[in-house]
Design an enzyme around this catalytic site. Structure first.
Site, PDB file in Angstrom:
ATOM      1  N   TYR A   1     -34.313  23.068 -24.511  1.00  0.00           N
ATOM      2  CA  TYR A   1     -35.274  23.000 -23.562  1.00  0.00           C
ATOM      3  C   TYR A   1     -35.457  21.646 -22.766  1.00  0.00           C
ATOM      4  O   TYR A   1     -35.959  21.435 -21.578  1.00  0.00           O
ATOM      5  CB  TYR A   1     -36.600  23.483 -23.804  1.00  0.00           C
ATOM      6  CG  TYR A   1     -36.305  25.087 -24.275  1.00  0.00           C
ATOM      7  CD1 TYR A   1     -36.543  26.042 -23.399  1.00  0.00           C
ATOM      8  CD2 TYR A   1     -36.148  25.616 -25.273  1.00  0.00           C
ATOM      9  CE1 TYR A   1     -36.360  27.428 -23.395  1.00  0.00           C
ATOM     10  CE2 TYR A   1     -36.046  27.052 -25.810  1.00  0.00           C
ATOM     11  CZ  TYR A   1     -36.173  27.911 -24.824  1.00  0.00           C
ATOM     12  OH  TYR A   1     -35.972  29.185 -25.065  1.00  0.00           O
TER      13      TYR A   1
ATOM     14  N   GLU B   1     -38.988  29.827 -15.796  1.00  0.00           N
ATOM     15  CA  GLU B   1     -40.096  30.538 -15.426  1.00  0.00           C
ATOM     16  C   GLU B   1     -40.947  29.656 -14.531  1.00  0.00           C
ATOM     17  O   GLU B   1     -42.080  29.500 -14.550  1.00  0.00           O
ATOM     18  CB  GLU B   1     -40.894  30.794 -16.630  1.00  0.00           C
ATOM     19  CG  GLU B   1     -40.123  31.785 -17.721  1.00  0.00           C
ATOM     20  CD  GLU B   1     -40.794  32.087 -18.874  1.00  0.00           C
ATOM     21  OE1 GLU B   1     -42.068  31.695 -19.099  1.00  0.00           O
ATOM     22  OE2 GLU B   1     -40.323  32.941 -19.722  1.00  0.00           O
TER      23      GLU B   1
ATOM     24  N   GLU C   1     -33.693  34.222 -22.927  1.00  0.00           N
ATOM     25  CA  GLU C   1     -34.565  34.571 -24.035  1.00  0.00           C
ATOM     26  C   GLU C   1     -34.697  36.045 -24.584  1.00  0.00           C
ATOM     27  O   GLU C   1     -34.674  36.760 -23.468  1.00  0.00           O
ATOM     28  CB  GLU C   1     -35.905  33.880 -23.825  1.00  0.00           C
ATOM     29  CG  GLU C   1     -36.005  32.632 -24.190  1.00  0.00           C
ATOM     30  CD  GLU C   1     -37.643  31.835 -24.035  1.00  0.00           C
ATOM     31  OE1 GLU C   1     -38.578  32.896 -23.945  1.00  0.00           O
ATOM     32  OE2 GLU C   1     -37.563  30.797 -23.478  1.00  0.00           O
TER      33      GLU C   1
END
Length: 441
Positions: free
Chosen positions: A79, A149, A252
């Site tokens: 990430y 997101e 995910e």
């Protein structure tokens, strides 16, 4: 002379093979392919042991990569990384275990949407480009996420053009630099009211260069061992993805609300219901933390914080120990799921771009005919419902954790030439010797 030159070429090939030699990944139509022509399906795990960058500790990467190979993983998602760091040791450790790396390019300070305001600025562009500069050199860099997101409700829909603007900017930069066409995509929230509009918007524009290379979903719909394909919600996901023109996968996955995790959904993702549409899944996550999504631990929980070694009571380096039965459950699922797909030589993309979603008052507010924002443009703060927030996304749709929130990116050049100076000198010396002897003969 010919045998001598052949020998030098042989030595050269061996030395180069030690530098991240692994087939590269590309996106063609709705599928991923390796440079050997095989369709590629992702069996991955989210990997963020420490906040800043988990890919600078070669020894730890070697330990983890070895166990991931036993698990059956062929990919990790990271990430946050430090673009000025030396990643050669870790990237080679994963490559040697046939594991690819999917890299998020953003940081806490460079999200496309911060405090509810979307923008794509030179500072953000430079930061993302630095990540690309560093990782493009590695053959097992499989793809870049331009965002995670960023949009979480219809109130965020105004950020969608900035998301595409960022992707277009980075794709143009990639091509201008002459880098290989490493796919650039996005990791989306699984929000039913938003998903179909955003999913279509990022691939609908008439100009194909203004579309993503891949689209991914953070989804936790399949919980426990009792659901099946028809009752889990996956039917709806498949229906909305049928005929999608670019690769789509789960960035995910792995609901934990009904322990232990059995990962039964993997049989659907890699099975006849979905395998022709979806390109695999990345399981959240590798390390065990407070959120209980971990597949491994590095020691008993509850220790005092010790720099980056122990954070929030969890040890973050050392020998990984599988969390059971979850680890074995996932390994058992993946060991029986080996789709082969189609060869690239036999594949002709046929899916066409979907119609762009229309703008509606109080809902999806993007005008599909409007040009994308230019570099430096800033959006308007949206008005959020009381149940929503305007903050930038952190990392996971599952749960926020210490390691899933990275430090800000630092701009810096890739370290390849410096890190491999010894190797390149050896190669040059061998070629010089071969050329000299050939001349003498």
């Amino acid at each position: 002379m010919i045998p001598l030159l052949a020998f030098v070429a042989f030595i050269f090939s061996i030395l180069c093979a030690g530098v991240n030699a692994i087939p590269t990944i590309t996106a063609v139509g709705s599928k991923f392919f390796t440079s050997e022509g095989n369709q590629f399906y992702i069996k991955g795990v989210a990997y963020q042991l420490v906040e800043d960058d988990p890919l600078v500790n070669k020894t730890q990467c070697q330990l983890d990569a070895s166990l991931m190979k036993q698990l059956g993983a062929n990919s990790i998602r990271v990430y946050h990384v430090d673009p000025s760091g030396d990643h050669s040791g870790c990237m080679n450790a994963f490559a040697q275990n046939n594991i690819y790396v999917w890299v998020d390019m953003d940081s806490f300070k460079t999200y496309i949407q911060l405090d509810g305001v979307p923008s794509w600025t030179k500072n953000k562009s430079d930061s993302y480009r630095a990540v690309m500069d560093n990782f493009q050199q590695y053959d097992n860099t499989a793809g870049f996420f331009v965002g995670n997101e960023v949009l979480n409700s219809n109130a965020d829909s105004a950020a969608a053009p900035y998301l595409l603007s960022a992707a277009v900017d980075l794709k143009n930069y990639r091509d201008a630099k002459g880098y290989r066409k490493i796919p650039i995509g996005y990791s989306a929230t699984d929000t039913a009211i938003l998903r179909p509009m955003l999913q279509n918007y990022v691939v609908c524009r008439p100009n194909a260069t203004e579309r993503l290379d891949f689209y991914a979903l953070n989804s936790y719909e399949w919980c426990g061992s009792s659901p099946d394909y028809n009752t889990s919600g996956y039917v709806g996901l498949q229906e909305s993805a049928e005929g999608y023109p670019i690769p789509i996968f789960f960035s995910e996955d792995g609901c934990n609300t009904v322990p232990p995790r059995t990962f039964n959904d993997q049989a659907a993702i890699f099975g006849p219901e979905m395998v022709d549409t979806w390109s695999g899944a990345i399981i959240y996550e590798w390390i065990q933390e407070t959120n209980n999504y971990g597949l491994v631990t590095y020691g008993a929980a509850g220790g005092a914080n010790q720099g980056s070694v122990v954070v929030d009571g969890f040890t973050r380096q050392g020998m990984p120990t599988p969390v059971q039965p979850d680890f074995s459950n996932l390994a058992a699922q993946w060991s029986t799921l080996t789709p082969t797909g189609v060869k690239s030589a036999a594949y002709t993309p046929s899916a066409s771009a979907p119609a762009c979603p229309t703008s509606t008052a109080g809902g999806w507010t993007v005008d599909p005919s409007s040009p994308l924002p230019t570099l430096g443009a800033v959006g308007v703060t949206p008005v959020y419902p009381s149940s929503a927030t305007g903050a930038a996304s952190s990392t996971s749709g599952a749960a926020t954790s210490a390691t899933s929130q990275g430090a800000a990116g630092r701009v810096g050049p890739g370290p390849f030439l410096a890190n491999n100076a010894g190797l390149m000198s050896t190669v040059i010396a061998l070629l010089a010797v071969g050329a000299g002897v050939a001349f003498w003969l």
